[in-house]
Design a protein around this motif. Structure first.
Motif, mmCIF file in Angstrom:
data_model
loop_
_atom_site.group_PDB
_atom_site.id
_atom_site.type_symbol
_atom_site.label_atom_id
_atom_site.label_comp_id
_atom_site.label_asym_id
_atom_site.label_seq_id
_atom_site.Cartn_x
_atom_site.Cartn_y
_atom_site.Cartn_z
ATOM 1 N N THR A 178 -4.665 3.205 -6.767
ATOM 2 C CA THR A 178 -5.388 3.704 -5.598
ATOM 3 C C THR A 178 -4.615 3.208 -4.385
ATOM 4 O OG1 THR A 178 -6.697 1.698 -5.640
ATOM 5 C CG2 THR A 178 -7.720 3.650 -6.593
ATOM 6 N N ARG A 179 -5.140 3.491 -3.205
ATOM 7 C CA ARG A 179 -4.492 2.972 -2.007
ATOM 8 C C ARG A 179 -4.483 1.446 -2.074
ATOM 9 N NH1 ARG A 179 -6.437 2.971 4.176
ATOM 10 N NH2 ARG A 179 -4.400 2.452 5.025
ATOM 11 N N PRO A 180 -3.290 0.833 -1.979
ATOM 12 C CA PRO A 180 -3.248 -0.616 -2.162
ATOM 13 C C PRO A 180 -3.955 -1.382 -1.051
ATOM 14 C CG PRO A 180 -1.039 0.260 -1.688
ATOM 15 C CD PRO A 180 -1.969 1.431 -1.749
ATOM 16 N N SER A 181 -4.523 -2.505 -1.411
ATOM 17 C CA SER A 181 -5.114 -3.433 -0.446
ATOM 18 C C SER A 181 -5.277 -4.761 -1.164
ATOM 19 C CB SER A 181 -6.479 -2.948 0.032
ATOM 20 O OG SER A 181 -7.424 -3.092 -1.005
ATOM 21 N N ILE A 182 -5.494 -5.807 -0.404
ATOM 22 C CA ILE A 182 -5.675 -7.107 -1.055
ATOM 23 C C ILE A 182 -6.950 -7.099 -1.907
ATOM 24 C CG2 ILE A 182 -6.819 -8.223 0.935
ATOM 25 C CD1 ILE A 182 -5.225 -10.799 0.100
ATOM 26 N N ILE A 195 0.351 -8.849 -8.129
ATOM 27 C CA ILE A 195 0.846 -7.912 -7.102
ATOM 28 C C ILE A 195 2.114 -7.213 -7.608
ATOM 29 C CG2 ILE A 195 1.559 -7.624 -4.680
ATOM 30 C CD1 ILE A 195 -0.089 -10.160 -4.053
ATOM 31 N N ALA A 196 2.923 -7.950 -8.369
ATOM 32 C CA ALA A 196 4.132 -7.332 -8.941
ATOM 33 C C ALA A 196 3.742 -6.204 -9.898
ATOM 34 C CB ALA A 196 4.958 -8.388 -9.681
ATOM 35 N N GLU A 197 2.746 -6.480 -10.699
ATOM 36 C CA GLU A 197 2.291 -5.495 -11.687
ATOM 37 C C GLU A 197 1.734 -4.244 -10.993
ATOM 38 O OE1 GLU A 197 -1.822 -5.399 -14.134
ATOM 39 O OE2 GLU A 197 -0.821 -7.342 -14.064
ATOM 40 N N ARG A 198 0.930 -4.454 -9.965
ATOM 41 C CA ARG A 198 0.344 -3.318 -9.248
ATOM 42 C C ARG A 198 1.423 -2.542 -8.493
ATOM 43 N NH1 ARG A 198 -4.633 -2.057 -10.194
ATOM 44 N NH2 ARG A 198 -4.376 -0.574 -8.508
ATOM 45 N N SER A 199 2.381 -3.260 -7.925
ATOM 46 C CA SER A 199 3.457 -2.598 -7.180
ATOM 47 C C SER A 199 4.264 -1.693 -8.121
ATOM 48 C CB SER A 199 4.388 -3.632 -6.535
ATOM 49 O OG SER A 199 3.653 -4.499 -5.711
ATOM 50 N N LYS A 200 4.432 -2.165 -9.335
ATOM 51 C CA LYS A 200 5.164 -1.381 -10.333
ATOM 52 C C LYS A 200 4.393 -0.108 -10.678
ATOM 53 C CE LYS A 200 7.751 -2.456 -14.480
ATOM 54 N NZ LYS A 200 7.786 -3.386 -15.599
ATOM 55 N N LEU A 201 3.088 -0.263 -10.864
ATOM 56 C CA LEU A 201 2.243 0.908 -11.129
ATOM 57 C C LEU A 201 2.338 1.927 -10.000
ATOM 58 C CD1 LEU A 201 -1.147 -0.617 -12.413
ATOM 59 C CD2 LEU A 201 0.425 0.845 -13.697
ATOM 60 N N THR A 213 -5.912 1.574 12.048
ATOM 61 C CA THR A 213 -5.777 3.022 11.939
ATOM 62 C C THR A 213 -5.762 3.427 10.463
ATOM 63 O OG1 THR A 213 -3.400 2.888 11.855
ATOM 64 C CG2 THR A 213 -4.366 3.113 14.045
ATOM 65 N N PRO A 214 -6.086 4.690 10.176
ATOM 66 C CA PRO A 214 -6.152 5.114 8.771
ATOM 67 C C PRO A 214 -4.829 4.881 8.023
ATOM 68 C CG PRO A 214 -7.030 6.810 10.226
ATOM 69 C CD PRO A 214 -6.478 5.740 11.106
ATOM 70 N N ASN A 215 -3.731 4.906 8.752
ATOM 71 C CA ASN A 215 -2.446 4.729 8.068
ATOM 72 C C ASN A 215 -1.970 3.293 8.046
ATOM 73 O OD1 ASN A 215 -2.248 7.487 7.573
ATOM 74 N ND2 ASN A 215 -1.461 7.827 9.655
ATOM 75 N N PHE A 216 -2.801 2.406 8.517
ATOM 76 C CA PHE A 216 -2.411 0.991 8.564
ATOM 77 C C PHE A 216 -2.024 0.510 7.163
ATOM 78 C CE2 PHE A 216 -3.143 -3.599 9.044
ATOM 79 C CZ PHE A 216 -2.474 -3.813 10.239
ATOM 80 N N PRO A 217 -0.870 -0.141 7.054
ATOM 81 C CA PRO A 217 -0.391 -0.506 5.715
ATOM 82 C C PRO A 217 -1.135 -1.687 5.091
ATOM 83 C CG PRO A 217 1.185 -1.216 7.374
ATOM 84 C CD PRO A 217 0.088 -0.501 8.103
ATOM 85 N N LEU A 218 -2.349 -1.423 4.645
ATOM 86 C CA LEU A 218 -3.101 -2.422 3.891
ATOM 87 C C LEU A 218 -2.292 -2.763 2.637
ATOM 88 C CD1 LEU A 218 -6.636 -0.761 3.961
ATOM 89 C CD2 LEU A 218 -5.817 -2.641 5.386
ATOM 90 N N GLY A 219 -2.543 -3.911 2.090
ATOM 91 C CA GLY A 219 -1.822 -4.290 0.868
ATOM 92 C C GLY A 219 -0.401 -4.710 1.158
#
Ligand code: GBH
Length: 489
Positions: free
Chosen positions: A344-348, A293-299, A203-209
């Motif tokens: 942006t919207r997070p994803s792997i 991933i830590a760096e991006r999560s912080k951003l 679904t569009p709201n699926f928590p990618l990342g």
């Protein structure tokens, strides 16, 4: 100096070509072919089998499948298994790698209610293979999750670890006295990245990342539990080996003299492969993955990293849970560094970064992601050797797709010729411990969301014929001859 170098090169090349005694697969090297349950068996509800997420997708959401098809009948191997064994025997393979349909053994997915017809099916198949001198290699999980787990979030829910452990123990108990090579999972990357731990559209709201990492986290724990169950309760009696298969797509730096590209390609390798391999072959997720991933999560202003953390006890429980390493290899890309610091919207994919592309001069095939780039197999084998202390490796899948019903499959023959040669180079020239090579696939089968539009088989299958007649393609003779002579021609 230049002349000398060229001369040496000519010498090496001619030695390699002329002295075919040398350019041979070592005596302990094994050849095989591979398939998986949902892709070949059919009999989706035969004799008490339960429903899997692929049955549901094939029935309710087959719009997601290229030709709208499903695996209800597939190659009908539920009925035609004896013929499959004879085909493997004709090839002269050492291994036939199959997977068990979890729902054929435990129709509900959980609990202890075993389906005797399912056990009977696999017992007959295993016995027939053994009678014909072929070693059955068994994958416990090749994507057909019992539907029971789907509303719970599939692999993203940690409860799955115990359920998988129960299934693994059941399989070891039922078949372990006849099985020497077990695989827990086929391709965590496909399970967690392509299918997000569930299957099909999200679904569009699926928590990618987030979902991809929860899936990896639980899958790695489930793998470790199965390994320890085997090790503690079965190994001393059954004397087999157990491991995991990790899909390895190779990323080559777009410009090898640009350190940024080198770093971006390495980061892709860590996100595609290292994220699954490192906790098992070394310890914990790769530092490059943890930091990124830590760096991006912080951003993204998150209070903590989107990548779950293993406790020290979990790290130690997962570390070393392999007796060899299984590798599937299909894909190669170049990676170029790009500036992706923006939020942006997070994803792997975004976490992995870089921009991937393929060289237009690479020969392709009907599967858009497969290019004939054999040096990439040699590189990734060397990467494993150098990163993880030269483990024993079995190439558990490698193959080429036609998009139509080709029997004179020269493209496939060429593919195996050059990929087997790259395997030999890795063994004989680089000292990589590759112990086996399995072709994907024994026969044309249900290629997931590509349905029957892609044909990977050494044997052709006629899917419009109720008999699902199998016919050898030209590549059968080729592969057979490689196995017989233990050399490439
Ligand atoms: C293997 O994995 C599978 O183990 C096997 O079951 C499969 O038949 C074989 O590959 C051939 O494809 O458009 O996002 O779906 C490799 C997985 C699956 C990788 C399809 C590329 C296409 C990308 N491949 N995927 S997507």
């Amino acid at each position: 100096m230049l002349i000398l170098t060229e001369f040496t090169l000519v010498l090496i090349l001619s030695t390699r070509l002329c002295n075919s005694q040398e350019w041979k697969f070592p005596v302990d090297f094994k050849f095989g072919v591979a398939t998986s349950a949902y892709q070949i068996e059919g009999g989706w509800n035969a004799d008490g089998k339960g429903v899997s997420i692929w049955d549901v997708l094939g029935h309710n959401r087959s719009v997601l499948v290229e030709d709208g098809s499903n695996g209800d009948v597939a190659c009908d191997s539920y009925n035609k298994w004896e013929e499959d064994v004879m085909m493997a025997k004709n090839l002269g393979v050492d291994y036939y790698r199959i997977s068990l349909a979890w729902t054929r053994i435990l129709p509900e997915g959980h609990g202890t209610k075993i389906n005797p017809a399912g056990v009977d099916y696999y017992s007959k198949l295993i016995n027939k293979l053994l009678e014909n001198g072929i070693e059955p290699v068994i994958t416990l999980y090749h994507w057909d999750l019992p539907q029971f787990f789907s509303p719970l979030g599939g692999w993203t829910n940690p409860v799955i670890v115990e359920y998988f452990a129960n299934y693994a123990r059941t399989a070891f108990t039922l078949f372990g006295d006849k099985i020497k090579t077990w695989i827990t999972f086929n391709d965590p990357r496909e399970i967690c990245q392509t299918f997000k731990g569930l299957v099909g559209d999200v679904t569009p709201n699926f928590p990618l990342g987030v979902a991809e990492y929860l899936c990896s986290h639980n899958l790695l724990k489930a793998h470790a539990e199965a390994y320890h169950i085997y090790d503690k309760e079965f190994r001393s009696k059954q004397n087999g080996k157990i491991s995991i298969i990790i899909d390895f797509s190779w990323s080559e730096p777009a410009n090898a003299s640009n350190p940024e590209d080198v770093r971006a390609a390495e980061q892709n390798v860590l996100f595609d492969f290292g994220i699954y391999a490192n906790p098992i072959l070394d310890v914990d997720y790769p530092k490059g993955v943890i930091d990124r991933i830590a760096e991006r999560s912080k951003l993204e202003n998150l209070p903590e990293s989107r990548l779950p953390k293993f406790t020290l006890a979990e790290k130690m429980r997962i570390k070393g849970t392999y007796d060899f390493l299984g590798i599937n290899h299909y894909m190669t890309t170049y990676t170029r560094a790009v500036d992706n610091r923006q939020v942006t919207r997070p994803s792997i994919e975004v976490d992995a970064g870089g921009e991937r592309f393929s060289d237009p001069t690479w020969e392709g095939c009907a599967a858009y992601w497969i290019k004939v780039v054999p040096w990439s197999l040699r590189r990734l084998l060397n990467w494993i050797k150098n990163t993880y202390h030269n483990p024993d490796i079995i190439i558990t899948e490698s193959g080429y797709a036609d998009g139509s019903e080709v029997l004179e499959d020269d493209g496939r023959i060429n593919y195996y010729r050059v990929y087997l040669n790259a395997t030999l180079q890795a063994i004989l020239e680089d000292g990589v411990n590759v112990k086996g090579y399995m072709a994907w696939s024994l026969m044309d089968n249900y290629e997931w969301i590509f349905g029957y539009t892609l044909r990977f088989g050494l044997y052709h299958v006629n899917f419009t014929d109720p008999n699902r007649t199998r016919t050898p393609k030209k590549s059968v003779e080729y592969f057979k001859n490689v196995i017989k002579t233990r050399s490439i021609n």
